[in-house]
Write a protein that holds these residues in place. Structure first.
Motif, PDB file in Angstrom:
ATOM      1  N   THR A  10       0.837  -0.906   0.054  1.00 13.90           N
ATOM      2  CA  THR A  10      -0.101   0.094  -0.132  1.00 13.90           C
ATOM      3  C   THR A  10       0.848   1.242  -0.070  1.00 13.90           C
ATOM      4  O   THR A  10       1.721   1.179   0.696  1.00 13.90           O
ATOM      5  CB  THR A  10      -0.707  -0.198   1.173  1.00 13.90           C
ATOM      6  N   SER A  11       0.533   2.107  -0.825  1.00 16.44           N
ATOM      7  CA  SER A  11       1.232   3.524  -0.870  1.00 16.44           C
ATOM      8  C   SER A  11       0.334   4.651  -0.705  1.00 16.44           C
ATOM      9  O   SER A  11      -0.913   4.578  -1.103  1.00 16.44           O
ATOM     10  CB  SER A  11       2.090   3.639  -1.901  1.00 16.44           C
ATOM     11  N   TYR A  12       0.689   5.816  -0.070  1.00 16.01           N
ATOM     12  CA  TYR A  12      -0.036   6.777  -0.064  1.00 16.01           C
ATOM     13  C   TYR A  12       0.167   7.933  -1.161  1.00 16.01           C
ATOM     14  O   TYR A  12       1.490   8.121  -1.253  1.00 16.01           O
ATOM     15  CB  TYR A  12       0.119   7.514   1.254  1.00 16.01           C
ATOM     16  N   SER A  13      -0.665   8.491  -1.819  1.00 15.93           N
ATOM     17  CA  SER A  13      -0.419   9.345  -2.826  1.00 15.93           C
ATOM     18  C   SER A  13      -0.980  10.823  -2.387  1.00 15.93           C
ATOM     19  O   SER A  13      -1.987  10.998  -2.200  1.00 15.93           O
ATOM     20  CB  SER A  13      -1.141   9.180  -3.998  1.00 15.93           C
ATOM     21  N   SER A  14      -0.009  11.669  -2.177  1.00 12.47           N
ATOM     22  CA  SER A  14      -0.360  12.941  -1.692  1.00 12.47           C
ATOM     23  C   SER A  14      -1.242  13.914  -2.743  1.00 12.47           C
ATOM     24  O   SER A  14      -1.884  14.871  -2.570  1.00 12.47           O
ATOM     25  CB  SER A  14       0.833  13.813  -1.378  1.00 12.47           C
ATOM     26  N   TRP A  15      -0.691  13.538  -3.961  1.00 14.48           N
ATOM     27  CA  TRP A  15      -1.550  14.018  -5.279  1.00 14.48           C
ATOM     28  C   TRP A  15      -2.940  14.160  -5.150  1.00 14.48           C
ATOM     29  O   TRP A  15      -3.904  14.869  -5.376  1.00 14.48           O
ATOM     30  CB  TRP A  15      -0.861  13.878  -6.719  1.00 14.48           C
ATOM     31  N   THR A  16      -3.346  12.772  -4.952  1.00 16.82           N
ATOM     32  CA  THR A  16      -4.987  12.292  -4.757  1.00 16.82           C
ATOM     33  C   THR A  16      -5.375  12.346  -3.544  1.00 16.82           C
ATOM     34  O   THR A  16      -6.412  11.942  -3.262  1.00 16.82           O
ATOM     35  CB  THR A  16      -4.849  11.209  -5.613  1.00 16.82           C
ATOM     36  N   ASP A  17      -4.598  12.462  -2.329  1.00 16.80           N
ATOM     37  CA  ASP A  17      -4.773  12.179  -0.969  1.00 16.80           C
ATOM     38  C   ASP A  17      -5.630  10.690  -0.850  1.00 16.80           C
ATOM     39  O   ASP A  17      -6.622  10.839  -0.249  1.00 16.80           O
ATOM     40  CB  ASP A  17      -5.577  13.579  -0.407  1.00 16.80           C
ATOM     41  N   SER A  18      -5.159   9.939  -1.547  1.00 18.60           N
ATOM     42  CA  SER A  18      -5.671   8.499  -1.143  1.00 18.60           C
ATOM     43  C   SER A  18      -4.421   7.309  -1.161  1.00 18.60           C
ATOM     44  O   SER A  18      -3.053   7.819  -1.418  1.00 18.60           O
ATOM     45  CB  SER A  18      -6.476   7.938  -2.434  1.00 18.60           C
ATOM     46  N   PHE A  19      -5.049   6.228  -0.531  1.00 17.74           N
ATOM     47  CA  PHE A  19      -4.068   5.162  -0.311  1.00 17.74           C
ATOM     48  C   PHE A  19      -4.231   3.963  -1.546  1.00 17.74           C
ATOM     49  O   PHE A  19      -5.427   4.050  -2.063  1.00 17.74           O
ATOM     50  CB  PHE A  19      -4.528   4.368   0.835  1.00 17.74           C
ATOM     51  N   ASN A  20      -3.251   3.670  -2.280  1.00 18.10           N
ATOM     52  CA  ASN A  20      -3.407   2.795  -3.445  1.00 18.10           C
ATOM     53  C   ASN A  20      -2.775   1.523  -2.967  1.00 18.10           C
ATOM     54  O   ASN A  20      -1.524   1.491  -2.490  1.00 18.10           O
ATOM     55  CB  ASN A  20      -2.829   3.397  -4.501  1.00 18.10           C
ATOM     56  N   THR A  21      -3.552   0.304  -3.152  1.00 15.58           N
ATOM     57  CA  THR A  21      -2.939  -1.036  -2.835  1.00 15.58           C
ATOM     58  C   THR A  21      -2.742  -1.670  -3.951  1.00 15.58           C
ATOM     59  O   THR A  21      -3.661  -1.965  -4.960  1.00 15.58           O
ATOM     60  CB  THR A  21      -4.070  -1.759  -1.935  1.00 15.58           C
TER      61      THR A  21
END
Length: 194
Positions: free
Chosen positions: A116-127
């Motif tokens: 899982t990573s966090y994207s500050s651009w979209t303010d979401s977590f991607n798994t």
């Protein structure tokens, strides 16, 4: 009376088959007698469609001092040979021992992983995840035949197993070679060849 007799016969057969096998190595079991069973030029048949693996198996036998030749050098895979053609080829090459290696069990399991990573651009977590089939265990059966009895019945049968201890990095070929190495060490210990 009949039921008692059949129960006794069943117990006798079960106990005979248990005592007939002998543990000769780590997960290696022997039926028959290995001593001096491998003599002269040895023809090896590997019953799995893996030419590279077969080459490595032949190489392992040669490293132990066994004069080994692949079945596929004498007989073209997929081509039908008569018994007399096979006997002539075996006789011409002075084959004294035949070893049949058969796959008798294989298990696998599914291994999966995720991150899982966090994207500050979209303010979401991607798994993200992956999964794949991994070899768990490989079992091989080695049947040893000799020219002395016309290759009629096996002198010895060895049943060997190995577990994959490498996880996703392990392959069927790798685990198979682990079994072959164990069996060759057991053969040497049992004086199957000089």
């Amino acid at each position: 009376m009949n039921k008692t007799f059949y129960t006794f016969l069943t117990l006798l057969l079960i106990s005979t088959s248990i005592f007939a096998q002998e543990k000769i190595g780590n997960k290696i079991y022997l039926y028959g007698d290995l001593e001096n069973s491998i003599n002269g030029k040895t023809l090896i048949y590997y019953g799995v469609d893996d030419p590279k693996g077969e080459g490595k198996i032949i190489s392992r036998f040669e490293k132990k001092g066994i004069n080994a030749i692949s079945w596929n050098k004498l007989f073209i895979p997929g081509y039908k040979y008569s018994d007399s053609d096979m006997n002539d080829a075996i006789s011409k090459k002075n084959i004294e021992t035949i070893i049949l290696i058969k796959l008798n069990n294989r298990s696998s399991y599914t291994q999966s992983s995720s991150s899982t990573s966090y994207s500050s651009w979209t303010d979401s977590f991607n798994t993200y995840g992956t999964s794949g089939s991994v070899v768990g265990n490989v079992g091989l059966l080695f049947e040893i035949y000799t020219k002395n009895d016309g290759f009629d019945k096996p002198l010895a049968v060895i049943n060997g197993n190995a577990n994959n201890s490498w996880g996703a990095a392990g392959s069927q070929r790798g685990v198979t070679l682990k079994v072959v190495d164990r069996v060759l060490n057991a053969m040497k210990k049992e004086k199957a060849f000089e």
